[in-house]
Design a protein around this motif. Sequence first.
Motif, PDB file in Angstrom:
ATOM      1  N   ILE A 110       0.853  -1.192   0.000  1.00  9.13           N
ATOM      2  CA  ILE A 110       0.000   0.000   0.000  1.00  9.13           C
ATOM      3  C   ILE A 110       0.884   1.235   0.000  1.00  9.13           C
ATOM      4  O   ILE A 110       1.723   1.411   0.878  1.00  9.13           O
ATOM      5  N   ASN A 111       0.693   2.070  -0.993  1.00  7.08           N
ATOM      6  CA  ASN A 111       1.439   3.319  -1.089  1.00  7.08           C
ATOM      7  C   ASN A 111       0.503   4.472  -0.742  1.00  7.08           C
ATOM      8  O   ASN A 111      -0.567   4.595  -1.327  1.00  7.08           O
ATOM      9  N   ARG A 112       0.898   5.286   0.216  1.00  4.09           N
ATOM     10  CA  ARG A 112       0.111   6.467   0.587  1.00  4.09           C
ATOM     11  C   ARG A 112       0.556   7.622  -0.300  1.00  4.09           C
ATOM     12  O   ARG A 112       1.738   7.917  -0.392  1.00  4.09           O
ATOM     13  N   VAL A 113      -0.396   8.243  -0.947  1.00  2.00           N
ATOM     14  CA  VAL A 113      -0.094   9.412  -1.770  1.00  2.00           C
ATOM     15  C   VAL A 113      -0.685  10.653  -1.107  1.00  2.00           C
ATOM     16  O   VAL A 113      -1.659  10.559  -0.357  1.00  2.00           O
ATOM     17  N   PRO A 114      -0.126  11.838  -1.372  1.00  6.36           N
ATOM     18  CA  PRO A 114      -0.570  13.060  -0.699  1.00  6.36           C
ATOM     19  C   PRO A 114      -1.845  13.651  -1.311  1.00  6.36           C
ATOM     20  O   PRO A 114      -1.883  14.805  -1.720  1.00  6.36           O
ATOM     21  N   TYR A 115      -2.879  12.839  -1.349  1.00  2.00           N
ATOM     22  CA  TYR A 115      -4.174  13.293  -1.862  1.00  2.00           C
ATOM     23  C   TYR A 115      -5.147  13.296  -0.696  1.00  2.00           C
ATOM     24  O   TYR A 115      -5.288  12.289   0.008  1.00  2.00           O
ATOM     25  N   ASP A 116      -5.840  14.418  -0.496  1.00  2.00           N
ATOM     26  CA  ASP A 116      -6.827  14.477   0.575  1.00  2.00           C
ATOM     27  C   ASP A 116      -8.107  15.137   0.074  1.00  2.00           C
ATOM     28  O   ASP A 116      -8.721  15.933   0.764  1.00  2.00           O
ATOM     29  N   GLY A 117      -8.491  14.782  -1.142  1.00  2.00           N
ATOM     30  CA  GLY A 117      -9.687  15.362  -1.736  1.00  2.00           C
ATOM     31  C   GLY A 117     -10.857  14.396  -1.749  1.00  2.00           C
ATOM     32  O   GLY A 117     -10.893  13.408  -1.017  1.00  2.00           O
ATOM     33  N   GLU A 118     -11.777  14.683  -2.628  1.00  2.33           N
ATOM     34  CA  GLU A 118     -13.008  13.903  -2.734  1.00  2.33           C
ATOM     35  C   GLU A 118     -12.745  12.498  -3.243  1.00  2.33           C
ATOM     36  O   GLU A 118     -11.797  12.252  -3.979  1.00  2.33           O
ATOM     37  N   ALA A 119     -13.635  11.588  -2.840  1.00  4.72           N
ATOM     38  CA  ALA A 119     -13.588  10.201  -3.294  1.00  4.72           C
ATOM     39  C   ALA A 119     -14.968   9.595  -3.100  1.00  4.72           C
ATOM     40  O   ALA A 119     -15.776  10.100  -2.318  1.00  4.72           O
ATOM     41  N   ASP A 120     -15.224   8.522  -3.814  1.00  4.81           N
ATOM     42  CA  ASP A 120     -16.446   7.772  -3.581  1.00  4.81           C
ATOM     43  C   ASP A 120     -16.144   6.297  -3.296  1.00  4.81           C
ATOM     44  O   ASP A 120     -17.046   5.495  -3.098  1.00  4.81           O
ATOM     45  N   THR A 121     -14.860   5.971  -3.266  1.00  4.42           N
ATOM     46  CA  THR A 121     -14.420   4.617  -2.973  1.00  4.42           C
ATOM     47  C   THR A 121     -13.266   4.708  -1.979  1.00  4.42           C
ATOM     48  O   THR A 121     -12.344   5.507  -2.160  1.00  4.42           O
ATOM     49  N   TRP A 122     -13.343   3.854  -0.938  1.00  2.00           N
ATOM     50  CA  TRP A 122     -12.383   3.935   0.160  1.00  2.00           C
ATOM     51  C   TRP A 122     -11.764   2.574   0.424  1.00  2.00           C
ATOM     52  O   TRP A 122     -12.387   1.530   0.194  1.00  2.00           O
ATOM     53  N   PHE A 123     -10.550   2.568   0.941  1.00  2.00           N
ATOM     54  CA  PHE A 123      -9.884   1.335   1.347  1.00  2.00           C
ATOM     55  C   PHE A 123     -10.575   0.784   2.588  1.00  2.00           C
ATOM     56  O   PHE A 123     -10.868   1.518   3.522  1.00  2.00           O
ATOM     57  N   ASP A 124     -10.834  -0.526   2.596  1.00  3.97           N
ATOM     58  CA  ASP A 124     -11.495  -1.184   3.721  1.00  3.97           C
ATOM     59  C   ASP A 124     -10.458  -1.987   4.507  1.00  3.97           C
ATOM     60  O   ASP A 124      -9.956  -2.997   4.008  1.00  3.97           O
ATOM     61  N   PRO A 125     -10.123  -1.580   5.735  1.00  2.80           N
ATOM     62  CA  PRO A 125      -9.126  -2.306   6.524  1.00  2.80           C
ATOM     63  C   PRO A 125      -9.494  -3.777   6.761  1.00  2.80           C
ATOM     64  O   PRO A 125      -8.616  -4.586   7.044  1.00  2.80           O
ATOM     65  N   ALA A 126     -10.752  -4.137   6.619  1.00  2.00           N
ATOM     66  CA  ALA A 126     -11.162  -5.541   6.791  1.00  2.00           C
ATOM     67  C   ALA A 126     -10.468  -6.439   5.772  1.00  2.00           C
ATOM     68  O   ALA A 126     -10.255  -7.628   6.032  1.00  2.00           O
ATOM     69  N   TRP A 127     -10.095  -5.895   4.616  1.00  3.96           N
ATOM     70  CA  TRP A 127      -9.386  -6.696   3.618  1.00  3.96           C
ATOM     71  C   TRP A 127      -8.066  -7.199   4.181  1.00  3.96           C
ATOM     72  O   TRP A 127      -7.641  -8.312   3.904  1.00  3.96           O
ATOM     73  N   LEU A 128      -7.401  -6.384   4.981  1.00  2.78           N
ATOM     74  CA  LEU A 128      -6.118  -6.778   5.571  1.00  2.78           C
ATOM     75  C   LEU A 128      -6.294  -7.948   6.536  1.00  2.78           C
ATOM     76  O   LEU A 128      -5.439  -8.826   6.620  1.00  2.78           O
ATOM     77  N   LEU A 129      -7.399  -7.963   7.254  1.00  2.00           N
ATOM     78  CA  LEU A 129      -7.658  -9.017   8.233  1.00  2.00           C
ATOM     79  C   LEU A 129      -8.045 -10.328   7.573  1.00  2.00           C
ATOM     80  O   LEU A 129      -7.885 -11.393   8.168  1.00  2.00           O
ATOM     81  N   ALA A 130      -8.548 -10.268   6.347  1.00  2.00           N
ATOM     82  CA  ALA A 130      -8.979 -11.474   5.646  1.00  2.00           C
ATOM     83  C   ALA A 130      -7.802 -12.245   5.049  1.00  2.00           C
ATOM     84  O   ALA A 130      -7.932 -13.402   4.699  1.00  2.00           O
ATOM     85  N   GLY A 131      -6.657 -11.575   4.909  1.00  2.00           N
ATOM     86  CA  GLY A 131      -5.500 -12.135   4.200  1.00  2.00           C
ATOM     87  C   GLY A 131      -5.090 -13.511   4.677  1.00  2.00           C
ATOM     88  O   GLY A 131      -4.953 -13.782   5.846  1.00  2.00           O
ATOM     89  N   GLY A 132      -4.921 -14.404   3.687  1.00  2.00           N
ATOM     90  CA  GLY A 132      -4.442 -15.747   3.954  1.00  2.00           C
ATOM     91  C   GLY A 132      -5.455 -16.678   4.580  1.00  2.00           C
ATOM     92  O   GLY A 132      -5.136 -17.791   4.961  1.00  2.00           O
ATOM     93  N   LYS A 133      -6.728 -16.268   4.688  1.00  2.00           N
ATOM     94  CA  LYS A 133      -7.738 -17.095   5.339  1.00  2.00           C
ATOM     95  C   LYS A 133      -8.570 -17.921   4.367  1.00  2.00           C
ATOM     96  O   LYS A 133      -9.297 -18.798   4.770  1.00  2.00           O
ATOM     97  N   ALA A 134      -8.456 -17.640   3.085  1.00  2.00           N
ATOM     98  CA  ALA A 134      -9.196 -18.424   2.089  1.00  2.00           C
ATOM     99  C   ALA A 134      -8.418 -19.711   1.823  1.00  2.00           C
ATOM    100  O   ALA A 134      -7.213 -19.767   2.024  1.00  2.00           O
ATOM    101  N   PRO A 135      -9.106 -20.752   1.370  1.00  2.00           N
ATOM    102  CA  PRO A 135      -8.384 -21.979   0.993  1.00  2.00           C
ATOM    103  C   PRO A 135      -7.372 -21.665  -0.083  1.00  2.00           C
ATOM    104  O   PRO A 135      -7.666 -20.921  -1.012  1.00  2.00           O
ATOM    105  N   ARG A 136      -6.183 -22.163   0.038  1.00  2.00           N
ATOM    106  CA  ARG A 136      -5.124 -21.881  -0.927  1.00  2.00           C
ATOM    107  C   ARG A 136      -5.333 -22.688  -2.205  1.00  2.00           C
ATOM    108  O   ARG A 136      -5.674 -23.859  -2.140  1.00  2.00           O
ATOM    109  N   PRO A 137      -5.124 -22.029  -3.360  1.00  2.00           N
ATOM    110  CA  PRO A 137      -5.278 -22.755  -4.627  1.00  2.00           C
ATOM    111  C   PRO A 137      -4.173 -23.782  -4.811  1.00  2.00           C
ATOM    112  O   PRO A 137      -3.134 -23.714  -4.246  1.00  2.00           O
TER     113      PRO A 137
END
Length: 137
Positions: A110-137
């Motif tokens: 994850i790269n943080r860029v110096p943007y602090d303006g409008e958005a309609d889509t946001w990063f969901d920290p829950a994605w980080l917690l899900a990592g590696g929990k799915a059955p591995r292919p």
Amino acid sequence: MADIRAICAIGTSGQLGRHGVLPWEGRPERPFVEDVERFFDITRGHVLVAGPKTIAAVPEFAARDRTLVTIRSSDDPQEVLARFADRVVYIGGGPRVWDVYAGFIRHWDINRVPYDGEADTWFDPAWLLAGGKAPRP
């Protein structure tokens, strides 16, 4: 087994997108240009799995030195990832893709860029917690 990673840039408040594109798309300031350069450098030689819009946005020069895989909502993530068992696979973005693939991702770049303006889509920290929990292919 594939080494499954995600790569993304987020604004200072977690912004990911606005109207279907990066809110800072095309900005000439060095941090934004460096982010694009970094993306192409890190994914070079690897597999990039993403939805049709993200894959279509990859310039022709970049398509030559990475494997691009367009996914659809009907695709089984395990089957997609199993095709690249001995490769580094980057899951390219957007919430709809990460909602499905987050459980397979073992590393988030994850790269943080110096943007602090409008958005309609946001990063969901829950994605980080899900990592590696799915059955591995």
